[in-house]
Write an enzyme that holds these catalytic residues in place. Structure first.
Site, PDB file in Angstrom:
ATOM      1  N   HIS A   1      -3.379   7.361   1.718  1.00  0.00           N
ATOM      2  CA  HIS A   1      -3.437   5.917   1.138  1.00  0.00           C
ATOM      3  C   HIS A   1      -5.124   6.006   1.690  1.00  0.00           C
ATOM      4  O   HIS A   1      -5.258   6.287   3.088  1.00  0.00           O
ATOM      5  CB  HIS A   1      -2.574   5.261   1.848  1.00  0.00           C
ATOM      6  CG  HIS A   1      -3.034   3.850   1.480  1.00  0.00           C
ATOM      7  ND1 HIS A   1      -3.751   3.251   0.275  1.00  0.00           N
ATOM      8  CD2 HIS A   1      -3.082   2.814   2.572  1.00  0.00           C
ATOM      9  CE1 HIS A   1      -4.056   2.019   0.624  1.00  0.00           C
ATOM     10  NE2 HIS A   1      -3.767   1.535   1.785  1.00  0.00           N
TER      11      HIS A   1
ATOM     12  N   CYS B   1       0.739  -1.334   0.102  1.00  0.00           N
ATOM     13  CA  CYS B   1      -0.266  -0.037   0.107  1.00  0.00           C
ATOM     14  C   CYS B   1       0.777   1.306   0.164  1.00  0.00           C
ATOM     15  O   CYS B   1       0.386   2.307  -0.375  1.00  0.00           O
ATOM     16  CB  CYS B   1      -1.085  -0.030   1.181  1.00  0.00           C
ATOM     17  SG  CYS B   1      -2.215  -1.411   0.991  1.00  0.00           S
TER      18      CYS B   1
ATOM     19  N   ASN C   1      -9.960   0.052  -0.481  1.00  0.00           N
ATOM     20  CA  ASN C   1      -8.610   0.004  -0.321  1.00  0.00           C
ATOM     21  C   ASN C   1      -8.093  -0.459  -1.452  1.00  0.00           C
ATOM     22  O   ASN C   1      -8.003  -1.593  -1.911  1.00  0.00           O
ATOM     23  CB  ASN C   1      -8.054  -0.702   0.814  1.00  0.00           C
ATOM     24  CG  ASN C   1      -6.596  -0.659   1.011  1.00  0.00           C
ATOM     25  OD1 ASN C   1      -5.814  -0.182   0.075  1.00  0.00           O
ATOM     26  ND2 ASN C   1      -5.952  -1.138   2.102  1.00  0.00           N
TER      27      ASN C   1
HETATM   28  O1  UT7 Z   1      -4.075  -0.663   3.326  1.00  0.00           O
HETATM   29  C1  UT7 Z   1      -3.087  -1.507   4.233  1.00  0.00           C
HETATM   30  C2  UT7 Z   1      -3.300  -0.872   5.763  1.00  0.00           C
HETATM   31  N1  UT7 Z   1      -4.571  -1.638   6.281  1.00  0.00           N
HETATM   32  C3  UT7 Z   1      -5.189  -0.928   7.386  1.00  0.00           C
HETATM   33  O2  UT7 Z   1      -4.908  -0.009   7.421  1.00  0.00           O
HETATM   34  C4  UT7 Z   1      -6.339  -1.654   7.845  1.00  0.00           C
HETATM   35  C5  UT7 Z   1      -6.470  -1.397   9.233  1.00  0.00           C
HETATM   36  N2  UT7 Z   1      -7.202  -2.073   9.962  1.00  0.00           N
HETATM   37  C6  UT7 Z   1      -8.740  -1.829   9.507  1.00  0.00           C
HETATM   38  O3  UT7 Z   1      -9.020  -0.951   8.788  1.00  0.00           O
HETATM   39  C7  UT7 Z   1      -9.713  -2.368  10.770  1.00  0.00           C
HETATM   40  O4  UT7 Z   1      -9.137  -3.015  11.696  1.00  0.00           O
HETATM   41  C8  UT7 Z   1     -10.745  -3.343  10.013  1.00  0.00           C
HETATM   42  C9  UT7 Z   1     -11.472  -2.398   9.194  1.00  0.00           C
HETATM   43  C10 UT7 Z   1     -10.043  -4.219   9.196  1.00  0.00           C
HETATM   44  C11 UT7 Z   1     -11.712  -3.984  11.383  1.00  0.00           C
HETATM   45  O5  UT7 Z   1     -12.357  -3.067  11.842  1.00  0.00           O
HETATM   46  P1  UT7 Z   1     -12.234  -3.212  13.539  1.00  0.00           P
HETATM   47  O6  UT7 Z   1     -12.965  -2.254  14.303  1.00  0.00           O
HETATM   48  O7  UT7 Z   1     -10.754  -3.197  14.108  1.00  0.00           O
HETATM   49  O8  UT7 Z   1     -13.024  -4.644  13.924  1.00  0.00           O
HETATM   50  P2  UT7 Z   1     -12.378  -6.078  14.394  1.00  0.00           P
HETATM   51  O9  UT7 Z   1     -11.279  -6.613  13.625  1.00  0.00           O
HETATM   52  O10 UT7 Z   1     -11.973  -5.734  16.092  1.00  0.00           O
HETATM   53  O11 UT7 Z   1     -13.649  -6.815  14.384  1.00  0.00           O
HETATM   54  C12 UT7 Z   1     -14.768  -6.499  15.322  1.00  0.00           C
HETATM   55  C13 UT7 Z   1     -15.696  -7.567  15.000  1.00  0.00           C
HETATM   56  C14 UT7 Z   1     -15.314  -9.088  15.164  1.00  0.00           C
HETATM   57  O12 UT7 Z   1     -16.371  -9.808  15.821  1.00  0.00           O
HETATM   58  P3  UT7 Z   1     -16.351 -10.291  17.444  1.00  0.00           P
HETATM   59  O13 UT7 Z   1     -14.909 -10.911  17.514  1.00  0.00           O
HETATM   60  O14 UT7 Z   1     -16.180  -9.019  18.110  1.00  0.00           O
HETATM   61  O15 UT7 Z   1     -17.476 -11.178  17.627  1.00  0.00           O
HETATM   62  C15 UT7 Z   1     -14.863  -9.467  13.804  1.00  0.00           C
HETATM   63  O16 UT7 Z   1     -15.273 -10.974  13.574  1.00  0.00           O
HETATM   64  O17 UT7 Z   1     -16.490  -7.605  13.784  1.00  0.00           O
HETATM   65  C16 UT7 Z   1     -16.401  -8.844  12.784  1.00  0.00           C
HETATM   66  N3  UT7 Z   1     -16.003  -8.740  11.784  1.00  0.00           N
HETATM   67  C17 UT7 Z   1     -17.130  -8.620  10.754  1.00  0.00           C
HETATM   68  N4  UT7 Z   1     -18.590  -8.277  10.984  1.00  0.00           N
HETATM   69  C18 UT7 Z   1     -19.089  -8.214   9.876  1.00  0.00           C
HETATM   70  C19 UT7 Z   1     -14.822  -8.563  10.952  1.00  0.00           C
HETATM   71  N5  UT7 Z   1     -15.108  -8.218   9.762  1.00  0.00           N
HETATM   72  C20 UT7 Z   1     -16.481  -8.220   9.580  1.00  0.00           C
HETATM   73  C21 UT7 Z   1     -17.325  -8.183   8.412  1.00  0.00           C
HETATM   74  N6  UT7 Z   1     -18.535  -8.036   8.694  1.00  0.00           N
HETATM   75  N7  UT7 Z   1     -16.728  -7.846   7.254  1.00  0.00           N
END
Ligand code: UT7
Length: 325
Positions: free
Chosen positions: A252, A115, A282
């Protein structure tokens, strides 16, 4: 003191036709429009058609940038193409673009920094111009991220999109101050210890397959805000500039929450943030030139504006660049 500067002569972009909404993805994995929009700011993304490749997108973006700059393939000395989704393991995608834009001399190669690829490519191109090894350089970010995704993994497949953006840099002259037009500085960083947080589980030398993107999103998020803020501060300090001097912040586009948090932390004006993540998702190395082109095409970015770019991605890699337009 007269110094060589890399001045942006034109920008271009290309997005594949197919639009994939969050509702479309909710039909294939357990997700919802509400979750994706709230956690990332993404509403939809573009996806390549069968047989459409990274070089196809790159050529269209490059042609638009060359038209805007008033140059043809014969005028280009060098192509630096950032991608993590090349058409083939080799040759470099850049050489396919070289062939298709009618460039029969000079050099073309790919840069792989995921990225952060566009920031790395821009820095490489700027250095070629600064030392006098090239006068006119095409810098491209192009990706078909849809081909790297595990479409059964809801934690990653909702985040990414396909697209390409490009710009033409031309050698110019400046006084060596931050009032000069052109690339003022670039700051690049990497830390290979953090590979496991964001990587692809395949490759020619390991599995002999392409593999799929794997990410521990929450961990990446934490590092992103810290690393990006550090790179921005380094850019401003190196040029004796303040956040208020930045006319346009073109980051980005990974997650709206990361961009909002970074802008708040640094003290960048909210109205200066160029945000395209809602419609593009992204697009890895393509996201900065895509956003940049949008803000140039709609008249926001004007001559002499100070434009701040930053990115963070797998590796980890991260960096920033300041350009006087
Ligand atoms: O470009 C390279 C750099 N990449 C980035 O900068 C990405 C950085 N990270 C992020 O943008 C965020 O961490 C995400 C968007 C990937 C995830 O958001 P989050 O607020 O950190 O959520 P999380 O990973 O803590 O997940 C929260 C909950 C989980 O469920 P439990 O364990 O709380 O029951 C996940 O399983 O949301 C669940 N979850 C989803 N639910 C519905 C994860 N993906 C999804 C989904 N739909 N697509």
């Amino acid at each position: 003191m007269s110094v060589r500067r890399s001045v942006v002569a034109g920008t271009g972009a290309y997005l594949p036709e197919k639009i994939v909404t969050n509702a479309d993805l909710a039909k294939i994995v357990d997700t919802s429009d509400e979750w994706v929009l709230e956690r990332t700011g993404i509403a939809e993304r573009r996806m390549v058609a069968d047989g459409e490749t990274t070089s196809d997108l790159a050529v269209k973006a490059a042609e638009a940038a060359m038209a805007a700059a008033g140059v043809t393939g014969e005028d280009i000395d060098l192509i630096v193409l950032a991608t993590t989704t090349p058409d083939y393991t080799f040759p470099a995608t850049a050489t396919q673009v070289q062939h298709r834009i009618g460039m029969t001399r000079g050099a073309a190669f790919d840069v792989q920094a995921v990225c952060s690829g566009f920031i790395y490519a821009l820095n490489v191109a700027d250095n070629f111009i600064k030392v006098g090894q090239a006068n006119t350089v095409l810098v491209i970010g192009a990706e078909t991220m849809s081909r790297l995704l595990d479409w059964t993994d809801r934690t990653t497949c909702v985040l990414f999109g396909d697209g390409a953006g490009a710009l033409v840099l031309k050698a110019g002259e400046g006084d060596g101050t931050s009032a000069d037009r052109g690339v003022l500085s670039s700051h690049l960083y990497s830390d290979g210890r953090l590979r496991e947080l964001l990587y692809v589980d395949g490759g020619p030398s390991t599995t002999q397959s392409t593999g799929h993107l794997r990410m521990q999103g929450k961990e990446v998020f934490k590092h992103a805000v810290t690393n990006i803020s550090g790179a921005i501060t380094a850019a401003l300090d190196a040029n004796n500039l303040k956040p208020d001097d930045v006319a346009w912040f073109v980051p980005h586009q990974a997650n709206k929450r990361i961009l909002d948090a970074t802008a708040r932390k640094i003290g960048l004006k909210p109205e200066s943030v160029v945000m395209t993540v809602a419609k593009h998702g992204n697009t890895s190395a393509a996201s900065i030139p895509l956003a940049l082109h949008e803000a140039v095409a709609d008249g926001r970015v004007k001559r002499n504006d100070l434009v701040l770019l930053e990115a963070m991605g797998g590796g980890f890699t991260w960096g920033s660049s300041l350009i006087r337009w």
